[in-house]
Scaffold this motif. Structure first.
Motif, mmCIF file in Angstrom:
data_model
loop_
_atom_site.group_PDB
_atom_site.id
_atom_site.type_symbol
_atom_site.label_atom_id
_atom_site.label_comp_id
_atom_site.label_asym_id
_atom_site.label_seq_id
_atom_site.Cartn_x
_atom_site.Cartn_y
_atom_site.Cartn_z
ATOM 1 N N THR A 160 0.591 -1.234 0.155
ATOM 2 C CA THR A 160 -0.045 -0.171 -0.085
ATOM 3 C C THR A 160 0.787 1.301 -0.060
ATOM 4 O OG1 THR A 160 -1.630 -1.240 1.261
ATOM 5 C CG2 THR A 160 -1.701 1.183 1.363
ATOM 6 N N ALA A 161 2.020 1.328 0.758
ATOM 7 C CA ALA A 161 2.819 2.358 0.711
ATOM 8 C C ALA A 161 3.476 2.797 -0.392
ATOM 9 C CB ALA A 161 3.729 2.176 1.948
ATOM 10 N N TYR A 215 1.265 9.307 -5.424
ATOM 11 C CA TYR A 215 1.493 10.806 -4.925
ATOM 12 C C TYR A 215 2.618 11.345 -5.957
ATOM 13 C CZ TYR A 215 4.172 14.142 -2.198
ATOM 14 O OH TYR A 215 4.717 15.643 -2.009
ATOM 15 N N ARG A 216 3.463 10.650 -6.642
ATOM 16 C CA ARG A 216 4.285 11.139 -7.482
ATOM 17 C C ARG A 216 3.498 11.532 -8.735
ATOM 18 N NH1 ARG A 216 9.577 9.975 -7.118
ATOM 19 N NH2 ARG A 216 9.871 11.272 -9.006
ATOM 20 N N ASN A 217 2.385 10.627 -9.286
ATOM 21 C CA ASN A 217 1.864 10.901 -10.388
ATOM 22 C C ASN A 217 0.762 12.290 -10.195
ATOM 23 O OD1 ASN A 217 2.619 8.903 -11.854
ATOM 24 N ND2 ASN A 217 1.053 7.422 -11.099
ATOM 25 N N ASP A 218 0.487 12.561 -8.858
ATOM 26 C CA ASP A 218 -0.231 13.694 -8.543
ATOM 27 C C ASP A 218 0.595 15.027 -8.852
ATOM 28 O OD1 ASP A 218 -2.754 12.437 -8.540
ATOM 29 O OD2 ASP A 218 -2.669 12.186 -6.128
ATOM 30 N N LEU A 254 -1.418 20.887 -1.901
ATOM 31 C CA LEU A 254 -1.400 19.609 -2.102
ATOM 32 C C LEU A 254 -2.619 18.842 -1.260
ATOM 33 C CD1 LEU A 254 2.459 18.619 -1.713
ATOM 34 C CD2 LEU A 254 0.876 19.080 -3.958
ATOM 35 N N GLU A 255 -3.317 19.707 -0.527
ATOM 36 C CA GLU A 255 -4.426 19.344 0.275
ATOM 37 C C GLU A 255 -5.522 18.183 -0.203
ATOM 38 O OE1 GLU A 255 -6.472 22.657 1.774
ATOM 39 O OE2 GLU A 255 -4.701 23.380 3.189
ATOM 40 N N ASN A 256 -5.667 18.742 -1.469
ATOM 41 C CA ASN A 256 -6.749 17.848 -2.292
ATOM 42 C C ASN A 256 -5.847 16.328 -2.754
ATOM 43 O OD1 ASN A 256 -8.431 19.410 -2.443
ATOM 44 N ND2 ASN A 256 -8.003 20.465 -4.188
ATOM 45 N N LEU A 307 -5.293 10.578 -1.266
ATOM 46 C CA LEU A 307 -4.319 9.671 -0.802
ATOM 47 C C LEU A 307 -4.813 8.902 0.402
ATOM 48 C CD1 LEU A 307 -0.711 10.927 -1.394
ATOM 49 C CD2 LEU A 307 -1.965 9.384 -2.698
ATOM 50 N N LEU A 308 -5.566 9.749 1.386
ATOM 51 C CA LEU A 308 -5.939 9.067 2.457
ATOM 52 C C LEU A 308 -7.027 8.199 2.379
ATOM 53 C CD1 LEU A 308 -5.973 8.994 5.494
ATOM 54 C CD2 LEU A 308 -7.304 11.060 5.699
ATOM 55 N N LYS A 309 -8.067 8.784 1.602
ATOM 56 C CA LYS A 309 -9.380 7.850 1.171
ATOM 57 C C LYS A 309 -8.689 6.502 0.299
ATOM 58 C CE LYS A 309 -12.284 11.693 0.667
ATOM 59 N NZ LYS A 309 -13.061 12.562 -0.227
ATOM 60 N N LYS A 310 -7.804 6.663 -0.514
ATOM 61 C CA LYS A 310 -7.333 5.637 -1.092
ATOM 62 C C LYS A 310 -6.697 4.695 -0.272
ATOM 63 C CE LYS A 310 -5.081 4.553 -5.537
ATOM 64 N NZ LYS A 310 -4.477 4.803 -6.711
ATOM 65 N N PHE A 311 -5.794 5.211 0.701
ATOM 66 C CA PHE A 311 -5.270 4.342 1.685
ATOM 67 C C PHE A 311 -6.101 3.605 2.578
ATOM 68 C CE2 PHE A 311 -3.851 3.889 6.031
ATOM 69 C CZ PHE A 311 -2.545 3.119 5.810
ATOM 70 N N MET A 312 -7.312 4.048 2.977
ATOM 71 C CA MET A 312 -8.206 3.509 3.718
ATOM 72 C C MET A 312 -8.719 2.340 2.944
ATOM 73 S SD MET A 312 -7.979 4.979 6.610
ATOM 74 C CE MET A 312 -9.178 4.017 7.444
ATOM 75 N N VAL A 313 -9.303 2.909 1.702
ATOM 76 C CA VAL A 313 -9.829 1.533 1.006
ATOM 77 C C VAL A 313 -8.869 0.597 0.671
ATOM 78 C CG1 VAL A 313 -10.769 1.262 -1.442
ATOM 79 C CG2 VAL A 313 -11.239 3.166 -0.363
#
Length: 542
Positions: free
Chosen positions: A37-38, A45-48, A142-144, A149-155
């Motif tokens: 996941t990390a 993150y790099r893509n965004d 980078l807030e968005n 990323l947080l939502k994706k991490f939880m999923v």
């Protein structure tokens, strides 16, 4: 609820390996899920970030020229519309246009949250007809990105956890079915196994999915069964050997009892025989002592009887002469010639008496020396070579008359603690024996005296090159009255006196070797120190 917890604890205790496998599988799966996941989040993150930078780069191509023209013309409406278009780009949080007047920057238009710093920011120069009219400053937040990323991490973490738990349960079931339940069977079998229960055979339950081909656990079970069979066979053999040993022990005990009784009877007979031998030995020793004493008394009587008999004969002769002379004198018939004859006879008779009495006196003194009386002398520190040289000076006349040469090998500084007079008597008797017996019939002779110290003993080797000792007396040379000159004045007490001095007074030993015609040799060994000093004497030798 309490009953359920109790059942769970019991099940966990009975299937501890399964629970351990489950924990380890969950730990490993969770760790792999977190790592994957990390990695995935880092990639997103790099893509965004890359997309934000691409959007900022697109401003240069689509907005700079029109913004420079609007700023040159001071068309505020057009500038506002263009800034709103820039703010619609993804993750753009701030946009500002700065006008340059007299080389000074003045912000006249901006959109968004004005901050001092943004994670991503860019400055663009606005030029109109190659004239710098202002600058465009753009800042991205980078807030968005973090929210996505947080939502994706939880999923991802939730899906991975569910997947990991399901996979772990499946793996645990498979491992329990294929391994753990057989291991539990092996454990229960080994717990029941003991030396009194070796007939039970280990059998593993086969499932539907188990293969007919033996795996490692089947091989282990077969090995345990083979080991059980071997233990049973060895135990049976051991019991058989133990029964044989018990039988042999019984036979051995019977033999031991028989041998013990036989040995006891033999020991009793040997003890009786030993007692009889001891009594016989004591009788023999006593008889030997009495025989030696009788021989000594006979020798003393024989040696003294001759001079005493001669003295008695001479005394009787003198008595007869005295009576005859007295009778003639009373009658007046004693002529001068007869008186002179009587006088000569008396002189001769008294001379014979004196000679024989002196001989008897010398024999008595010799007998007294044989006793070796130690109570009249104390040990002394003395130089052994000086003691020997003093003895030779007293015998100088006899040595010169015999024309013999004496060779001495002795350390001049060798000192001992002993009886000096005893050594004088030993040297005196040895040298006189060599002169009288060894060198008889020879014009000259050589005597060698070697004295050395070895450890705590003094070794004296006395030898001559005389005629040697006759074979018939060599083996009893140290006995009393043993001499080759019985009729020539020899008493036979010299070597016996030497033996007594060495063995009794000096606490040593002496041996003799001789070959006829090659001389005699005496080896003497005595201690260099004899403790018989007075309490107040200073022992400065040691």
């Amino acid at each position: 609820m309490q009953k359920l917890l109790t059942n769970l604890r019991l099940h966990r205790k009975q299937n501890l390996l399964s629970y351990r496998l489950l924990v380890y599988i969950l730990m490993c799966s969770t760790l792999l899920a977190v790592l994957s996941t990390a990695v995935q989040l880092f990639w997103d993150y790099r893509n965004d970030i890359s997309n934000i930078e691409k959007g900022i780069n697109s401003i240069e191509a689509g907005y700079l020229d029109s913004l420079a023209s609007s700023l040159w013309k001071l068309d505020q409406d057009q500038i506002g519309i263009q800034l709103d278009g820039i703010m619609k780009l993804p993750d753009i949080g701030f946009a500002a246009i700065t006008e340059i007047v007299a080389n000074k920057e003045e912000a006249i238009f901006y959109r968004g949250d004005k901050r001092e710093e943004f994670p991503i920011s860019r400055d663009f120069d606005l030029s109109y007809n190659k004239t710098l009219v202002g600058k465009l400053q753009v800042g991205a937040t980078l807030e968005n990105v973090y929210d996505r990323l947080l939502k994706k991490f939880m999923v991802i973490l939730g899906s991975q956890a569910v997947k990991t738990f399901l996979v772990s349960i499946c793996i645990l079931f498979i491992v329990h079915f294929l391994v753990v339940r057989h291991l539990n069977t092996l454990s229960r079998f080994t717990q029941r196994l003991d030396l009194d229960n070796l007939d039970e055979t280990l059998k593993l339950k086969k499932g539907v999915f188990d293969q007919d081909e033996a795996d490692s656990i089947d091989q282990l079970a077969n090995t345990l069964n083979a080991m059980r069979d071997n233990i049973r066979k060895q135990l049976n053999e051991k019991k058989k050997v133990q029964r044989q040993l018990e039988q042999l022990n019984e036979e051995l005990e019977q033999r031991v009892q028989y041998r013990t009784a036989t040995l006891k009877h033999t020991n009793d007979r040997l003890a009786t025989a030993l007692e009889e031998l001891t009594q016989t030995k004591d009788k023999l020793v006593e008889s030997e002592k009495m025989a030696a004493l009788g021989e000594l008394v006979a020798g003393v009587a024989h040696e003294i009887n001759t001079p005493v008999g001669n003295s008695l004969t001479s005394a009787s002769f003198l008595q007869d002469l005295s009576k005859d002379l007295s009778a003639r004198l009373e009658k007046g018939q004693a002529a001068p010639e007869q008186i002179r004859s009587y006088s000569d006879d008396i002189t001769e008779a008294t001379g014979m008496i004196t000679t024989n009495l002196n001989r008897a006196s010398k024999l008595i003194n010799s007998f007294k020396q044989i006793a070796v009386d130690q109570s009249n002398e104390l040990t002394q520190h003395f130089n052994i070579r000086e003691n020997l040289e003093e003895t030779l000076r007293t015998l100088e006349t006899d040595i010169r008359d015999a024309k013999c040469q004496i060779l001495i090998d002795c350390d001049k500084n060798l000192e001992i603690v002993s009886y000096p007079a005893g050594f004088v008597q030993i040297y005196n008797n040895l040298i006189m024996n060599s002169i009288i017996h060894g060198f008889e019939g020879k014009s000259d002779g050589t005597i060698k005296i070697d004295i050395k110290k070895k450890d705590e003993h003094l070794l004296i080797t006395y030898s001559d090159d005389g005629r040697g000792i006759p074979e018939q007396i060599k083996h009893r040379i140290f006995n009393p009255f043993v001499t080759s000159k019985r009729g020539s004045g020899g008493s036979g007490l010299g070597t016996h006196l030497i033996y007594n001095l060495i063995t009794q007074l000096l606490k040593g030993s002496i041996s003799c070797t001789s070959e006829r015609g090659q001389g005699a040799r005496f080896d003497i060994r005595v201690p260099v120190r004899i403790q018989n000093l007075p309490d107040d004497e200073d022992d400065d030798l040691w």
